[in-house]
Design a protein around this motif. Structure first.
Motif, PDB file in Angstrom:
ATOM      1  N   MET A   1       0.850  -1.202   0.000  1.00  0.00           N
ATOM      2  CA  MET A   1       0.000   0.000   0.000  1.00  0.00           C
ATOM      3  C   MET A   1       0.884   1.249   0.000  1.00  0.00           C
ATOM      4  N   SER A   2       0.742   2.083  -1.029  1.00  0.00           N
ATOM      5  CA  SER A   2       1.569   3.284  -1.143  1.00  0.00           C
ATOM      6  C   SER A   2       1.143   4.341  -0.134  1.00  0.00           C
ATOM      7  N   LYS A   3       2.137   4.965   0.500  1.00  0.00           N
ATOM      8  CA  LYS A   3       1.862   6.049   1.444  1.00  0.00           C
ATOM      9  C   LYS A   3       1.907   7.380   0.716  1.00  0.00           C
ATOM     10  N   ILE A   4       0.861   8.164   0.888  1.00  0.00           N
ATOM     11  CA  ILE A   4       0.753   9.468   0.227  1.00  0.00           C
ATOM     12  C   ILE A   4       0.665  10.563   1.288  1.00  0.00           C
ATOM     13  N   LEU A   5       1.605  11.487   1.251  1.00  0.00           N
ATOM     14  CA  LEU A   5       1.587  12.636   2.149  1.00  0.00           C
ATOM     15  C   LEU A   5       0.581  13.656   1.629  1.00  0.00           C
ATOM     16  N   VAL A   6      -0.366  14.032   2.468  1.00  0.00           N
ATOM     17  CA  VAL A   6      -1.398  14.997   2.069  1.00  0.00           C
ATOM     18  C   VAL A   6      -1.239  16.232   2.940  1.00  0.00           C
ATOM     19  N   THR A   7      -0.640  17.290   2.385  1.00  0.00           N
ATOM     20  CA  THR A   7      -0.460  18.520   3.153  1.00  0.00           C
ATOM     21  C   THR A   7      -1.755  19.328   3.093  1.00  0.00           C
ATOM     22  N   GLY A   8      -2.121  19.910   4.228  1.00  0.00           N
ATOM     23  CA  GLY A   8      -3.429  20.558   4.280  1.00  0.00           C
ATOM     24  C   GLY A   8      -4.548  19.527   4.211  1.00  0.00           C
ATOM     25  N   GLY A   9      -4.270  18.323   4.731  1.00  0.00           N
ATOM     26  CA  GLY A   9      -5.192  17.210   4.579  1.00  0.00           C
ATOM     27  C   GLY A   9      -6.438  17.265   5.435  1.00  0.00           C
ATOM     28  N   LEU A  10      -6.503  18.216   6.379  1.00  0.00           N
ATOM     29  CA  LEU A  10      -7.734  18.401   7.150  1.00  0.00           C
ATOM     30  C   LEU A  10      -8.552  19.571   6.603  1.00  0.00           C
ATOM     31  N   GLY A  11      -8.079  20.161   5.529  1.00  0.00           N
ATOM     32  CA  GLY A  11      -8.824  21.245   4.890  1.00  0.00           C
ATOM     33  C   GLY A  11      -9.947  20.714   4.014  1.00  0.00           C
ATOM     34  N   TYR A  12     -10.562  21.612   3.318  1.00  0.00           N
ATOM     35  CA  TYR A  12     -11.759  21.276   2.534  1.00  0.00           C
ATOM     36  C   TYR A  12     -11.465  20.240   1.447  1.00  0.00           C
ATOM     37  N   ILE A  13     -10.620  20.583   0.502  1.00  0.00           N
ATOM     38  CA  ILE A  13     -10.334  19.655  -0.594  1.00  0.00           C
ATOM     39  C   ILE A  13      -9.474  18.496  -0.099  1.00  0.00           C
ATOM     40  N   GLY A  14      -8.547  18.798   0.813  1.00  0.00           N
ATOM     41  CA  GLY A  14      -7.665  17.765   1.335  1.00  0.00           C
ATOM     42  C   GLY A  14      -8.417  16.631   2.001  1.00  0.00           C
ATOM     43  N   SER A  15      -9.402  16.955   2.831  1.00  0.00           N
ATOM     44  CA  SER A  15     -10.129  15.906   3.557  1.00  0.00           C
ATOM     45  C   SER A  15     -10.921  15.015   2.602  1.00  0.00           C
ATOM     46  N   HIS A  16     -11.527  15.607   1.591  1.00  0.00           N
ATOM     47  CA  HIS A  16     -12.267  14.796   0.612  1.00  0.00           C
ATOM     48  C   HIS A  16     -11.317  13.925  -0.204  1.00  0.00           C
ATOM     49  N   THR A  17     -10.126  14.438  -0.460  1.00  0.00           N
ATOM     50  CA  THR A  17      -9.145  13.648  -1.205  1.00  0.00           C
ATOM     51  C   THR A  17      -8.636  12.487  -0.368  1.00  0.00           C
ATOM     52  N   VAL A  18      -8.477  12.690   0.942  1.00  0.00           N
ATOM     53  CA  VAL A  18      -8.081  11.597   1.830  1.00  0.00           C
ATOM     54  C   VAL A  18      -9.061  10.431   1.712  1.00  0.00           C
ATOM     55  N   VAL A  19     -10.344  10.736   1.696  1.00  0.00           N
ATOM     56  CA  VAL A  19     -11.369   9.692   1.558  1.00  0.00           C
ATOM     57  C   VAL A  19     -11.190   8.925   0.248  1.00  0.00           C
ATOM     58  N   GLU A  20     -10.974   9.649  -0.837  1.00  0.00           N
ATOM     59  CA  GLU A  20     -10.828   9.001  -2.149  1.00  0.00           C
ATOM     60  C   GLU A  20      -9.531   8.201  -2.236  1.00  0.00           C
ATOM     61  N   LEU A  21      -8.478   8.667  -1.571  1.00  0.00           N
ATOM     62  CA  LEU A  21      -7.223   7.905  -1.539  1.00  0.00           C
ATOM     63  C   LEU A  21      -7.431   6.550  -0.870  1.00  0.00           C
ATOM     64  N   VAL A  22      -8.123   6.557   0.258  1.00  0.00           N
ATOM     65  CA  VAL A  22      -8.383   5.304   0.984  1.00  0.00           C
ATOM     66  C   VAL A  22      -9.223   4.374   0.119  1.00  0.00           C
ATOM     67  N   LYS A  23     -10.241   4.906  -0.529  1.00  0.00           N
ATOM     68  CA  LYS A  23     -11.091   4.088  -1.394  1.00  0.00           C
ATOM     69  C   LYS A  23     -10.289   3.455  -2.522  1.00  0.00           C
ATOM     70  N   ALA A  24      -9.229   4.139  -2.960  1.00  0.00           N
ATOM     71  CA  ALA A  24      -8.404   3.645  -4.069  1.00  0.00           C
ATOM     72  C   ALA A  24      -7.258   2.750  -3.602  1.00  0.00           C
ATOM     73  N   GLY A  25      -7.143   2.529  -2.278  1.00  0.00           N
ATOM     74  CA  GLY A  25      -6.138   1.615  -1.775  1.00  0.00           C
ATOM     75  C   GLY A  25      -4.841   2.246  -1.324  1.00  0.00           C
ATOM     76  N   TYR A  26      -4.804   3.584  -1.235  1.00  0.00           N
ATOM     77  CA  TYR A  26      -3.611   4.275  -0.742  1.00  0.00           C
ATOM     78  C   TYR A  26      -3.703   4.472   0.776  1.00  0.00           C
ATOM     79  N   GLU A  27      -2.561   4.731   1.381  1.00  0.00           N
ATOM     80  CA  GLU A  27      -2.507   5.046   2.811  1.00  0.00           C
ATOM     81  C   GLU A  27      -2.144   6.515   2.985  1.00  0.00           C
ATOM     82  N   PRO A  28      -3.098   7.351   3.381  1.00  0.00           N
ATOM     83  CA  PRO A  28      -2.802   8.774   3.529  1.00  0.00           C
ATOM     84  C   PRO A  28      -2.062   9.090   4.819  1.00  0.00           C
ATOM     85  N   VAL A  29      -1.122  10.020   4.736  1.00  0.00           N
ATOM     86  CA  VAL A  29      -0.446  10.585   5.903  1.00  0.00           C
ATOM     87  C   VAL A  29      -0.727  12.083   5.870  1.00  0.00           C
ATOM     88  N   ILE A  30      -1.469  12.566   6.846  1.00  0.00           N
ATOM     89  CA  ILE A  30      -1.969  13.935   6.819  1.00  0.00           C
ATOM     90  C   ILE A  30      -1.040  14.878   7.556  1.00  0.00           C
TER      91      ILE A  30
END
Length: 341
Positions: A1-30
């Motif tokens: 599982m690839s780890k993806i760093l999401v900067t600003g990951g608790l923000g508006y677009i960031g948080s929605h992208t975190v959800v989509e990353l998980v759905k696609a099999g990635y591991e988000p690091v916020i």
């Protein structure tokens, strides 16, 4: 599982992208400094994705913090960089605040990870086009003088990224030029969460409808548009989150050799401010109290995107329409009224 760093990951677009990353099999690091977000979003994300994602609270403008982050997360394969100030009007009033934050955070991140094989997705904006001569605007349109310091930070950031990749960095970079993100997740657990008075249209609409604001001001009705109000290409934030996943997957594709690329993210259609107000009223049944005011400094008259390249190369197309955007934003606002942050 690839780890993806999401900067600003608790923000508006960031948080929605975190959800989509998980759905696609990635591991988000916020990563987030909480300057324009709320720690409660971490709990909301946990409810949606079923586990608590890794979270680091730090300021990317502090280079030592970024170096420590890279040491703590050595197996990052991708970075999605959202962390930036983004209000056009505020940037006109406080340009140095925008230049300092938006450039230092990006440069510290790039310098720390320089030489590593990283797929880097940059949160850019259609503001890089300024006031375009031809609509819809394509990725090949000339980059005209920015209409605001915020827009200028996105233009210069793209130049930094392009020149960095050309210098021999191991990174691949895709800049995603958003048009206007709106709406919320269908769970109504995450959405746009402005601090103080909203700078964007839709949260001001929903806050007015629910009674937090007395009335909405439409900035100008004398533009050269169908009803005199500004035209924008509005895109659902969930579609936008999916586009970031598509960008990562494209860079992971064997045979994709571009070290730097740009894509428009929008629906390919423009709506006026007054049309958005009407769509909100029709999709929710709520009447909105609004007035016409003077033009706002820094606003572009009209812009919407040609999304042919995103469709053909990124293999991504926006799926949700303006009614979905307005109804989901309204459901989020109603959730907030019962569950204040």
């Amino acid at each position: 599982m690839s780890k993806i760093l999401v900067t600003g990951g608790l923000g508006y677009i960031g948080s929605h992208t975190v959800v989509e990353l998980v759905k696609a099999g990635y591991e988000p690091v916020i990563v987030d400094n909480l300057s324009n977000s709320n720690i409660k979003i971490l709990d909301q994300l946990t409810k949606i994705i079923g586990f608590k994602p890794v979270f680091h609270q730090l300021d990317l403008c502090d280079v030592q913090s970024v170096i420590s982050l890279a040491a703590a997360e050595p197996d990052i394969t991708g970075i999605i960089h959202f962390a930036a100030f983004k209000a056009v009007g505020e940037s006109v009033a406080k340009p140095l605040k925008y230049y300092q934050n938006n450039f230092y955070s990006l440069i510290n991140l790039l310098e720390t990870y320089y030489g590593r094989k990283i797929n880097f997705v940059f949160s850019s904006s259609c503001t890089v086009y300024g006031q375009p001569d031809v609509l819809p605007v394509t990725e090949n349109a000339p980059i005209k003088p920015a209409e605001s310091p915020y827009g200028n930070t996105k233009q210069v950031a793209e130049e930094i990224l392009r020149e960095m990749t050309a210098s021999g960095s191991a990174c691949k970079v895709i800049s995603l030029r958003y048009f206007n993100p709106v709406g919320a997740h269908d769970s109504a657990l995450i959405g746009e969460l402005p601090i103080g008075v909203p700078q964007n249209l839709v949260p001001f609409i929903t806050q007015t409808a629910i009674g937090k604001r007395e009335k909405l001001t439409v900035f100008g009705d004398d533009y050269n548009t169908p009803d005199g109000s500004c035209v924008r290409d509005y895109i659902h934030v969930v579609d936008l989150g999916k586009a970031h996943v598509a960008a990562l997957k494209l860079m992971e594709t064997e045979g994709y050799s571009n070290i730097y690329d740009v894509f428009n993210l929008g629906t390919g259609n423009g709506n006026t401010v007054l049309e958005v107000i009407k769509a909100f009223e029709e999709s929710t049944g709520e009447k909105l109290n609004y007035q016409i005011g003077p033009r706002r400094p820094g606003d572009v008259e009209k812009v919407w995107g040609d999304v042919t390249k995103s469709t053909n190369v990124l293999k991504w197309t926006a799926e949700l329409g303006i009614a979905d955007m307005m109804s989901s934003a309204w459901n989020w606002e109603k959730y907030l009224s019962q569950n204040p942050f």
